[in-house]
Scaffold this motif. Structure first.
Motif, PDB file in Angstrom:
ATOM      1  N   LEU A  92      36.953 126.794  -1.820  1.00 49.71           N
ATOM      2  CA  LEU A  92      38.324 127.261  -1.967  1.00 49.71           C
ATOM      3  C   LEU A  92      38.979 127.141  -0.596  1.00 49.71           C
ATOM      4  O   LEU A  92      38.485 127.711   0.377  1.00 49.71           O
ATOM      5  CB  LEU A  92      38.342 128.710  -2.455  1.00 49.71           C
ATOM      6  N   SER A  93      40.057 126.369  -0.511  1.00 48.76           N
ATOM      7  CA  SER A  93      40.637 126.093   0.806  1.00 48.76           C
ATOM      8  C   SER A  93      42.146 126.291   0.820  1.00 48.76           C
ATOM      9  O   SER A  93      42.809 126.243  -0.216  1.00 48.76           O
ATOM     10  CB  SER A  93      40.277 124.672   1.249  1.00 48.76           C
ATOM     11  N   LEU A  94      42.654 126.496   2.031  1.00 48.51           N
ATOM     12  CA  LEU A  94      44.075 126.740   2.254  1.00 48.51           C
ATOM     13  C   LEU A  94      44.425 126.213   3.633  1.00 48.51           C
ATOM     14  O   LEU A  94      43.687 126.454   4.591  1.00 48.51           O
ATOM     15  CB  LEU A  94      44.354 128.249   2.196  1.00 48.51           C
ATOM     16  N   GLY A  95      45.532 125.482   3.725  1.00 48.02           N
ATOM     17  CA  GLY A  95      45.885 124.951   5.031  1.00 48.02           C
ATOM     18  C   GLY A  95      47.273 124.370   5.089  1.00 48.02           C
ATOM     19  O   GLY A  95      48.102 124.586   4.204  1.00 48.02           O
ATOM     20  N   GLY A  96      47.504 123.602   6.138  1.00 58.12           N
ATOM     21  CA  GLY A  96      48.775 122.948   6.346  1.00 58.12           C
ATOM     22  C   GLY A  96      48.574 121.464   6.549  1.00 58.12           C
ATOM     23  O   GLY A  96      47.468 121.009   6.837  1.00 58.12           O
ATOM     24  N   GLY A  97      49.651 120.722   6.361  1.00 56.95           N
ATOM     25  CA  GLY A  97      49.547 119.283   6.510  1.00 56.95           C
ATOM     26  C   GLY A  97      50.817 118.658   7.051  1.00 56.95           C
ATOM     27  O   GLY A  97      51.883 119.276   7.070  1.00 56.95           O
ATOM     28  N   TYR A  98      50.664 117.423   7.491  1.00 59.91           N
ATOM     29  CA  TYR A  98      51.773 116.615   7.976  1.00 59.91           C
ATOM     30  C   TYR A  98      51.765 115.328   7.173  1.00 59.91           C
ATOM     31  O   TYR A  98      50.709 114.714   6.985  1.00 59.91           O
ATOM     32  CB  TYR A  98      51.597 116.308   9.466  1.00 59.91           C
ATOM     33  N   GLN A  99      52.946 114.898   6.681  1.00 67.71           N
ATOM     34  CA  GLN A  99      53.026 113.661   5.915  1.00 67.71           C
ATOM     35  C   GLN A  99      54.154 112.785   6.446  1.00 67.71           C
ATOM     36  O   GLN A  99      55.136 113.295   6.987  1.00 67.71           O
ATOM     37  CB  GLN A  99      53.244 113.955   4.436  1.00 67.71           C
ATOM     38  N   GLY A 113      42.709 123.064   7.628  1.00 73.41           N
ATOM     39  CA  GLY A 113      42.731 124.350   6.950  1.00 73.41           C
ATOM     40  C   GLY A 113      41.433 125.118   7.035  1.00 73.41           C
ATOM     41  O   GLY A 113      40.454 124.670   7.650  1.00 73.41           O
ATOM     42  N   LEU A 114      41.430 126.274   6.405  1.00 73.82           N
ATOM     43  CA  LEU A 114      40.249 127.121   6.284  1.00 73.82           C
ATOM     44  C   LEU A 114      39.618 126.889   4.919  1.00 73.82           C
ATOM     45  O   LEU A 114      40.323 126.614   3.946  1.00 73.82           O
ATOM     46  CB  LEU A 114      40.626 128.592   6.420  1.00 73.82           C
ATOM     47  N   ALA A 115      38.314 127.043   4.845  1.00 74.65           N
ATOM     48  CA  ALA A 115      37.603 126.877   3.575  1.00 74.65           C
ATOM     49  C   ALA A 115      36.615 128.021   3.407  1.00 74.65           C
ATOM     50  O   ALA A 115      35.904 128.380   4.345  1.00 74.65           O
ATOM     51  CB  ALA A 115      36.864 125.548   3.550  1.00 74.65           C
ATOM     52  N   ASP A 116      36.598 128.593   2.233  1.00 74.01           N
ATOM     53  CA  ASP A 116      35.598 129.595   1.880  1.00 74.01           C
ATOM     54  C   ASP A 116      34.653 128.929   0.890  1.00 74.01           C
ATOM     55  O   ASP A 116      35.082 128.432  -0.153  1.00 74.01           O
ATOM     56  CB  ASP A 116      36.270 130.823   1.257  1.00 74.01           C
ATOM     57  N   VAL A 117      33.376 128.878   1.235  1.00 77.37           N
ATOM     58  CA  VAL A 117      32.378 128.218   0.404  1.00 77.37           C
ATOM     59  C   VAL A 117      31.541 129.281  -0.296  1.00 77.37           C
ATOM     60  O   VAL A 117      30.914 130.112   0.359  1.00 77.37           O
ATOM     61  CB  VAL A 117      31.458 127.298   1.250  1.00 77.37           C
ATOM     62  N   PHE A 118      31.568 129.260  -1.615  1.00 74.74           N
ATOM     63  CA  PHE A 118      30.740 130.154  -2.422  1.00 74.74           C
ATOM     64  C   PHE A 118      29.548 129.331  -2.892  1.00 74.74           C
ATOM     65  O   PHE A 118      29.723 128.311  -3.557  1.00 74.74           O
ATOM     66  CB  PHE A 118      31.546 130.687  -3.618  1.00 74.74           C
ATOM     67  N   TYR A 119      28.349 129.752  -2.535  1.00 71.87           N
ATOM     68  CA  TYR A 119      27.156 128.961  -2.818  1.00 71.87           C
ATOM     69  C   TYR A 119      26.164 129.741  -3.678  1.00 71.87           C
ATOM     70  O   TYR A 119      26.147 130.972  -3.687  1.00 71.87           O
ATOM     71  CB  TYR A 119      26.477 128.519  -1.518  1.00 71.87           C
ATOM     72  N   LYS A 120      25.343 128.978  -4.396  1.00 75.03           N
ATOM     73  CA  LYS A 120      24.256 129.551  -5.182  1.00 75.03           C
ATOM     74  C   LYS A 120      23.170 128.487  -5.271  1.00 75.03           C
ATOM     75  O   LYS A 120      23.460 127.323  -5.563  1.00 75.03           O
ATOM     76  CB  LYS A 120      24.743 129.917  -6.584  1.00 75.03           C
ATOM     77  N   GLU A 121      21.933 128.897  -4.985  1.00 73.86           N
ATOM     78  CA  GLU A 121      20.810 127.970  -5.076  1.00 73.86           C
ATOM     79  C   GLU A 121      19.641 128.667  -5.749  1.00 73.86           C
ATOM     80  O   GLU A 121      19.316 129.802  -5.415  1.00 73.86           O
ATOM     81  CB  GLU A 121      20.399 127.460  -3.695  1.00 73.86           C
ATOM     82  N   GLU A 122      19.049 127.959  -6.702  1.00 71.86           N
ATOM     83  CA  GLU A 122      17.870 128.451  -7.407  1.00 71.86           C
ATOM     84  C   GLU A 122      16.722 127.484  -7.152  1.00 71.86           C
ATOM     85  O   GLU A 122      16.813 126.304  -7.474  1.00 71.86           O
ATOM     86  CB  GLU A 122      18.149 128.550  -8.906  1.00 71.86           C
ATOM     87  N   ALA A 123      15.644 128.000  -6.536  1.00 72.30           N
ATOM     88  CA  ALA A 123      14.463 127.183  -6.242  1.00 72.30           C
ATOM     89  C   ALA A 123      13.266 128.106  -6.049  1.00 72.30           C
ATOM     90  O   ALA A 123      13.410 129.223  -5.538  1.00 72.30           O
ATOM     91  CB  ALA A 123      14.682 126.334  -4.992  1.00 72.30           C
ATOM     92  N   LEU A 124      12.114 127.651  -6.453  1.00 75.35           N
ATOM     93  CA  LEU A 124      10.861 128.373  -6.272  1.00 75.35           C
ATOM     94  C   LEU A 124      10.928 129.799  -6.841  1.00 75.35           C
ATOM     95  O   LEU A 124      10.388 130.742  -6.262  1.00 75.35           O
ATOM     96  CB  LEU A 124      10.456 128.413  -4.792  1.00 75.35           C
ATOM     97  N   GLY A 125      11.629 129.962  -7.947  1.00 75.24           N
ATOM     98  CA  GLY A 125      11.723 131.264  -8.603  1.00 75.24           C
ATOM     99  C   GLY A 125      12.651 132.256  -7.935  1.00 75.24           C
ATOM    100  O   GLY A 125      12.689 133.419  -8.305  1.00 75.24           O
ATOM    101  N   GLU A 126      13.410 131.819  -6.937  1.00 75.07           N
ATOM    102  CA  GLU A 126      14.338 132.702  -6.240  1.00 75.07           C
ATOM    103  C   GLU A 126      15.762 132.167  -6.358  1.00 75.07           C
ATOM    104  O   GLU A 126      15.979 130.970  -6.469  1.00 75.07           O
ATOM    105  CB  GLU A 126      13.983 132.800  -4.754  1.00 75.07           C
ATOM    106  N   THR A 127      16.719 133.096  -6.308  1.00 77.12           N
ATOM    107  CA  THR A 127      18.132 132.738  -6.301  1.00 77.12           C
ATOM    108  C   THR A 127      18.773 133.309  -5.047  1.00 77.12           C
ATOM    109  O   THR A 127      18.618 134.482  -4.750  1.00 77.12           O
ATOM    110  CB  THR A 127      18.850 133.299  -7.550  1.00 77.12           C
ATOM    111  N   VAL A 128      19.471 132.447  -4.322  1.00 79.76           N
ATOM    112  CA  VAL A 128      20.197 132.849  -3.119  1.00 79.76           C
ATOM    113  C   VAL A 128      21.667 132.521  -3.360  1.00 79.76           C
ATOM    114  O   VAL A 128      21.999 131.408  -3.764  1.00 79.76           O
ATOM    115  CB  VAL A 128      19.680 132.093  -1.876  1.00 79.76           C
ATOM    116  N   SER A 129      22.542 133.499  -3.117  1.00 84.31           N
ATOM    117  CA  SER A 129      23.973 133.244  -3.302  1.00 84.31           C
ATOM    118  C   SER A 129      24.765 134.030  -2.269  1.00 84.31           C
ATOM    119  O   SER A 129      24.270 134.986  -1.684  1.00 84.31           O
ATOM    120  CB  SER A 129      24.412 133.610  -4.715  1.00 84.31           C
ATOM    121  N   GLY A 130      25.998 133.611  -2.073  1.00 87.57           N
ATOM    122  CA  GLY A 130      26.874 134.274  -1.122  1.00 87.57           C
ATOM    123  C   GLY A 130      28.059 133.404  -0.808  1.00 87.57           C
ATOM    124  O   GLY A 130      28.395 132.487  -1.569  1.00 87.57           O
ATOM    125  N   SER A 131      28.687 133.663   0.339  1.00 87.54           N
ATOM    126  CA  SER A 131      29.816 132.843   0.757  1.00 87.54           C
ATOM    127  C   SER A 131      29.815 132.707   2.274  1.00 87.54           C
ATOM    128  O   SER A 131      29.209 133.513   2.981  1.00 87.54           O
ATOM    129  CB  SER A 131      31.139 133.443   0.273  1.00 87.54           C
TER     130      SER A 131
END
Length: 184
Positions: A92-99, A113-131
């Motif tokens: 999810l990102s927000l920024g400015g531009g020049y054209q 711009g700025l970007a917020d990355v929301f992640y989720k990974e499932e491997a080896l029986g574990e789930t890791v998520s966050g931003s």
């Protein structure tokens, strides 16, 4: 992704109506991303599919603000144990531009711009998520198909970093894609 895309379009339309006389754009794009993290590449491959939606509002003939959403999902296998792994990253990102214009039909743009990355990974029986918060930068060419419609080619870089279980992880990476849009 559908709800986020509708939200981006709705917010852009509302802001556009409040800023009467401004140009409003919505674009859909598809491309590839080369993941920034070598561990991610080892599991999921050297490139992943990246669809994106963007909305923007002009502040002047050359300057604009934009918001966007992109999604990467991938399936892979852990290198040593050959165990199934699955990952998703929502950008999810927000920024400015020049054209600017290169000719009557051909234009260019540069964005930061700025970007917020929301992640989720499932491997080896574990789930890791966050931003993780990061930045994005890009440039592109646009080709006008009349007054309202346009085609575009973009390239850029998105990076967010976070330490997860004592391991520094990079999300995002180098990206390139093609798209189409409408201008109101």
């Amino acid at each position: 992704m559908k709800k986020t895309g509708i939200l981006i379009v709705a917010v852009t339309v509302v802001l556009s109506s409040l800023c009467g006389g401004q140009t409003f754009t919505v674009s859909l794009g598809a491309g590839i991303q080369s993941p920034a993290d070598s561990g991610y590449r080892d599991i999921y491959g050297r490139s992943v599919f990246l669809p994106e939606i963007k909305g923007g509002i002009s502040l002047s003939p050359s300057l604009y603000v934009w918001t966007g959403y992109g999604l990467v999902t991938a399936k892979g296998e852990t290198p040593e144990l050959k165990s199934a792994a699955e990952s998703s990253q929502n950008f999810l990102s927000l920024g400015g531009g020049y054209q600017g214009a290169l000719s009557d039909s051909l234009g260019f743009k540069a964005e930061l711009g700025l970007a917020d990355v929301f992640y989720k990974e499932e491997a080896l029986g574990e789930t890791v998520s966050g931003s993780a918060l990061g930045f994005t930068a890009g440039a592109g060419l646009t080709y006008a198909l009349g007054k309202m419609f346009f085609l575009q080619a973009e390239a850029g870089y998105l990076l967010a970093q976070k330490t997860i279980n004592d391991v520094k992880v990079k999300m995002g990476g180098l990206k390139a894609g093609l798209g189409a849009g409408i201008r109101f």
